[in-house]
Write a protein that holds these residues in place. Structure first.
Motif, PDB file in Angstrom:
ATOM      1  N   ALA A   1     -41.510   2.370  36.495  1.00  0.00           N
ATOM      2  CA  ALA A   1     -40.547   3.282  36.168  1.00  0.00           C
ATOM      3  C   ALA A   1     -39.127   3.056  36.740  1.00  0.00           C
ATOM      4  CB  ALA A   1     -41.102   4.700  36.607  1.00  0.00           C
ATOM      5  N   TYR A   2     -39.110   2.453  38.146  1.00  0.00           N
ATOM      6  CA  TYR A   2     -37.837   2.310  38.551  1.00  0.00           C
ATOM      7  C   TYR A   2     -37.062   1.089  38.261  1.00  0.00           C
ATOM      8  CZ  TYR A   2     -37.315   6.250  41.888  1.00  0.00           C
ATOM      9  OH  TYR A   2     -37.350   7.629  42.201  1.00  0.00           O
ATOM     10  N   SER A   3     -38.015   0.344  37.610  1.00  0.00           N
ATOM     11  CA  SER A   3     -37.343  -1.089  37.185  1.00  0.00           C
ATOM     12  C   SER A   3     -36.838  -0.728  35.693  1.00  0.00           C
ATOM     13  CB  SER A   3     -38.715  -2.068  36.673  1.00  0.00           C
ATOM     14  OG  SER A   3     -39.161  -2.517  38.221  1.00  0.00           O
ATOM     15  N   GLN A   4     -37.611   0.161  34.814  1.00  0.00           N
ATOM     16  CA  GLN A   4     -36.804   0.701  33.817  1.00  0.00           C
ATOM     17  C   GLN A   4     -35.487   1.270  34.224  1.00  0.00           C
ATOM     18  OE1 GLN A   4     -39.864   2.592  31.177  1.00  0.00           O
ATOM     19  NE2 GLN A   4     -38.355   3.969  30.278  1.00  0.00           N
ATOM     20  N   LEU A   5     -35.619   2.159  35.171  1.00  0.00           N
ATOM     21  CA  LEU A   5     -34.275   2.891  35.125  1.00  0.00           C
ATOM     22  C   LEU A   5     -33.254   2.076  35.642  1.00  0.00           C
ATOM     23  CD1 LEU A   5     -32.891   5.653  36.020  1.00  0.00           C
ATOM     24  CD2 LEU A   5     -33.738   5.629  38.417  1.00  0.00           C
ATOM     25  N   GLY A   6     -33.625   0.773  36.518  1.00  0.00           N
ATOM     26  CA  GLY A   6     -32.535  -0.034  36.795  1.00  0.00           C
ATOM     27  C   GLY A   6     -31.741  -0.830  35.653  1.00  0.00           C
ATOM     28  N   ARG A   7     -32.778  -1.054  34.484  1.00  0.00           N
ATOM     29  CA  ARG A   7     -32.428  -1.702  33.304  1.00  0.00           C
ATOM     30  C   ARG A   7     -31.573  -0.687  32.545  1.00  0.00           C
ATOM     31  NH1 ARG A   7     -37.523  -4.187  33.863  1.00  0.00           N
ATOM     32  NH2 ARG A   7     -38.303  -2.751  32.767  1.00  0.00           N
ATOM     33  N   GLU A   8     -31.921   0.472  32.551  1.00  0.00           N
ATOM     34  CA  GLU A   8     -31.272   1.562  31.823  1.00  0.00           C
ATOM     35  C   GLU A   8     -29.945   1.644  32.206  1.00  0.00           C
ATOM     36  OE1 GLU A   8     -31.608   5.951  30.239  1.00  0.00           O
ATOM     37  OE2 GLU A   8     -33.377   5.378  31.216  1.00  0.00           O
ATOM     38  N   LEU A   9     -29.705   1.805  33.538  1.00  0.00           N
ATOM     39  CA  LEU A   9     -28.389   2.098  34.298  1.00  0.00           C
ATOM     40  C   LEU A   9     -27.561   0.814  34.174  1.00  0.00           C
ATOM     41  CD1 LEU A   9     -26.742   3.739  36.401  1.00  0.00           C
ATOM     42  CD2 LEU A   9     -27.486   2.327  38.126  1.00  0.00           C
ATOM     43  N   ILE A  10     -27.936  -0.367  34.038  1.00  0.00           N
ATOM     44  CA  ILE A  10     -27.276  -1.526  33.789  1.00  0.00           C
ATOM     45  C   ILE A  10     -26.749  -1.630  32.246  1.00  0.00           C
ATOM     46  CG2 ILE A  10     -27.419  -4.271  33.487  1.00  0.00           C
ATOM     47  CD1 ILE A  10     -29.391  -4.116  35.876  1.00  0.00           C
ATOM     48  N   ALA A  11     -27.520  -1.207  31.407  1.00  0.00           N
ATOM     49  CA  ALA A  11     -27.252  -1.172  30.080  1.00  0.00           C
ATOM     50  C   ALA A  11     -26.067  -0.158  29.741  1.00  0.00           C
ATOM     51  CB  ALA A  11     -28.416  -1.095  29.215  1.00  0.00           C
ATOM     52  N   LYS A  12     -26.115   0.922  30.288  1.00  0.00           N
ATOM     53  CA  LYS A  12     -25.391   1.936  30.092  1.00  0.00           C
ATOM     54  C   LYS A  12     -24.026   1.579  30.822  1.00  0.00           C
ATOM     55  CE  LYS A  12     -25.106   7.171  31.261  1.00  0.00           C
ATOM     56  NZ  LYS A  12     -25.842   8.058  32.170  1.00  0.00           N
ATOM     57  N   ASN A  13     -23.771   0.747  31.712  1.00  0.00           N
ATOM     58  CA  ASN A  13     -22.658   0.387  32.431  1.00  0.00           C
ATOM     59  C   ASN A  13     -22.000  -0.831  31.741  1.00  0.00           C
ATOM     60  OD1 ASN A  13     -21.703   2.274  34.628  1.00  0.00           O
ATOM     61  ND2 ASN A  13     -24.108   2.141  34.778  1.00  0.00           N
ATOM     62  N   ARG A  14     -22.575  -1.543  30.963  1.00  0.00           N
ATOM     63  CA  ARG A  14     -22.346  -2.750  30.376  1.00  0.00           C
ATOM     64  C   ARG A  14     -21.244  -2.472  29.526  1.00  0.00           C
ATOM     65  NH1 ARG A  14     -27.238  -4.616  28.123  1.00  0.00           N
ATOM     66  NH2 ARG A  14     -27.759  -5.578  30.248  1.00  0.00           N
ATOM     67  N   PRO A  15     -20.037  -3.242  29.621  1.00  0.00           N
ATOM     68  CA  PRO A  15     -19.000  -3.077  28.985  1.00  0.00           C
ATOM     69  C   PRO A  15     -19.122  -3.299  27.466  1.00  0.00           C
ATOM     70  CG  PRO A  15     -18.544  -5.052  30.585  1.00  0.00           C
ATOM     71  CD  PRO A  15     -20.068  -4.622  30.431  1.00  0.00           C
ATOM     72  N   LYS A  16     -18.606  -2.093  26.753  1.00  0.00           N
ATOM     73  CA  LYS A  16     -18.847  -2.180  25.129  1.00  0.00           C
ATOM     74  C   LYS A  16     -17.808  -3.126  24.432  1.00  0.00           C
ATOM     75  CE  LYS A  16     -20.248   2.610  25.226  1.00  0.00           C
ATOM     76  NZ  LYS A  16     -20.602   2.725  26.607  1.00  0.00           N
ATOM     77  N   ARG A  17     -18.085  -3.837  23.709  1.00  0.00           N
ATOM     78  CA  ARG A  17     -17.486  -4.923  22.554  1.00  0.00           C
ATOM     79  C   ARG A  17     -16.663  -3.940  21.802  1.00  0.00           C
ATOM     80  NH1 ARG A  17     -22.203  -9.272  21.436  1.00  0.00           N
ATOM     81  NH2 ARG A  17     -22.427  -9.831  23.509  1.00  0.00           N
ATOM     82  N   GLY A  18     -15.234  -4.407  21.911  1.00  0.00           N
ATOM     83  CA  GLY A  18     -14.438  -3.595  21.144  1.00  0.00           C
ATOM     84  C   GLY A  18     -14.041  -4.320  19.569  1.00  0.00           C
TER      85      GLY A  18
END
Length: 258
Positions: free
Chosen positions: A241-258
């Protein structure tokens, strides 16, 4: 530049410290450089990573009160890429000391700002109160993760914390955002746990993390061994679960491509 995230809830026993050091370890395992700041006098995040709080010559207390160099207080942990700015019980006295300081709500911000370029994430484990140290942590942060226990009184007190965040946002830190609400100690077999998750989703929508942290004995056992759960038992539900949370947080903060 790194992101500073407080993990806060004035209600005790909601999995705040467990989230702080396990999320930090999982982010480091994903290749991120992480600093865990223990802003709780109980120093459980420090000891949970196998570090003896009393062995540190300099802790966050000296940084706040004596203007000590935080770089000299940072210690390596058992996880590569995860470092710790530890705490000790004397941090209890820092609240009184801070009252005498000018611009006292921004002391922690001045300590952590020079460190931002050295890390991808700086996680602050807050104490279970809305005192001056927690206000300092929130003021220093870009965002806040709010752990919510999957139990009857879980939503009690959240309004008080949200009100504190609103005040800090309006008076001290206009850029402070809610990173997300994290449901902890979740048992899918209990109807109440599912009701609380649905209620969170109803009130806060996308601000609720998709990842939920299960009630898991390995999460309770690992701190006594001075290890995050991904080292103590990598196959456990808590570690997954915490590994999944880490990946979710990283994905959430990944710069969005414009």
């Amino acid at each position: 530049m790194g992101k500073i995230i407080s993990i806060a809830n004035q209600k005790g026993g909601v999995g705040k410290t467990t989230t702080a050091f396990n999320l930090g370890a999982c982010l480091a395992r994903e290749g991120k450089k992480v600093l865990l700041v223990d802003a709780d006098p109980q120093a459980n995040a420090t000891s949970g990573l196998g570090l003896n709080p009393e062995e540190a010559e300099i802790s966050i207390y000296e940084c706040i009160v004596d203007n000590a160099d935080p770089k000299k207080a940072i210690r390596s942990s058992c996880v590569e890429g995860l470092e710790v700015l530890g705490s000790r019980i004397d941090l209890v006295g820092a609240e009184v000391e801070l009252m005498q300081q000018k611009d006292r709500e921004r002391v922690l911000s001045r300590i952590l700002r020079p460190l931002k370029d050295s890390y991808d994430y700086i996680l602050i484990d807050c104490s279970p109160s809305l005192g001056l140290i927690t206000v300092n942590a929130l003021t220093a942060s870009d965002s806040v993760i709010i752990p919510v226990q999957a139990e009857y009184f879980a939503l009690e007190g959240i309004s008080q914390l949200l009100n504190t965040i609103r005040i800090i946002k309006s008076r001290l830190s206009p850029t402070l955002e809610i990173e997300g609400f994290l449901l902890t100690m979740y048992d899918a077999r209990l109807r109440l746990a599912n009701q609380i998750f649905e209620e969170l989703r109803c009130h806060f929508g996308d601000m609720v993390f998709n990842t939920v942290i299960p009630r898991n004995i390995k999460l309770s056992e690992s701190p006594s061994h001075g290890l995050p759960v991904i080292l103590y038992d990598p196959e456990s539900r808590g570690a997954i679960a915490y590994s999944q949370l880490g990946r979710e947080l990283i994905a959430k903060n990944r710069p969005k491509r414009g």
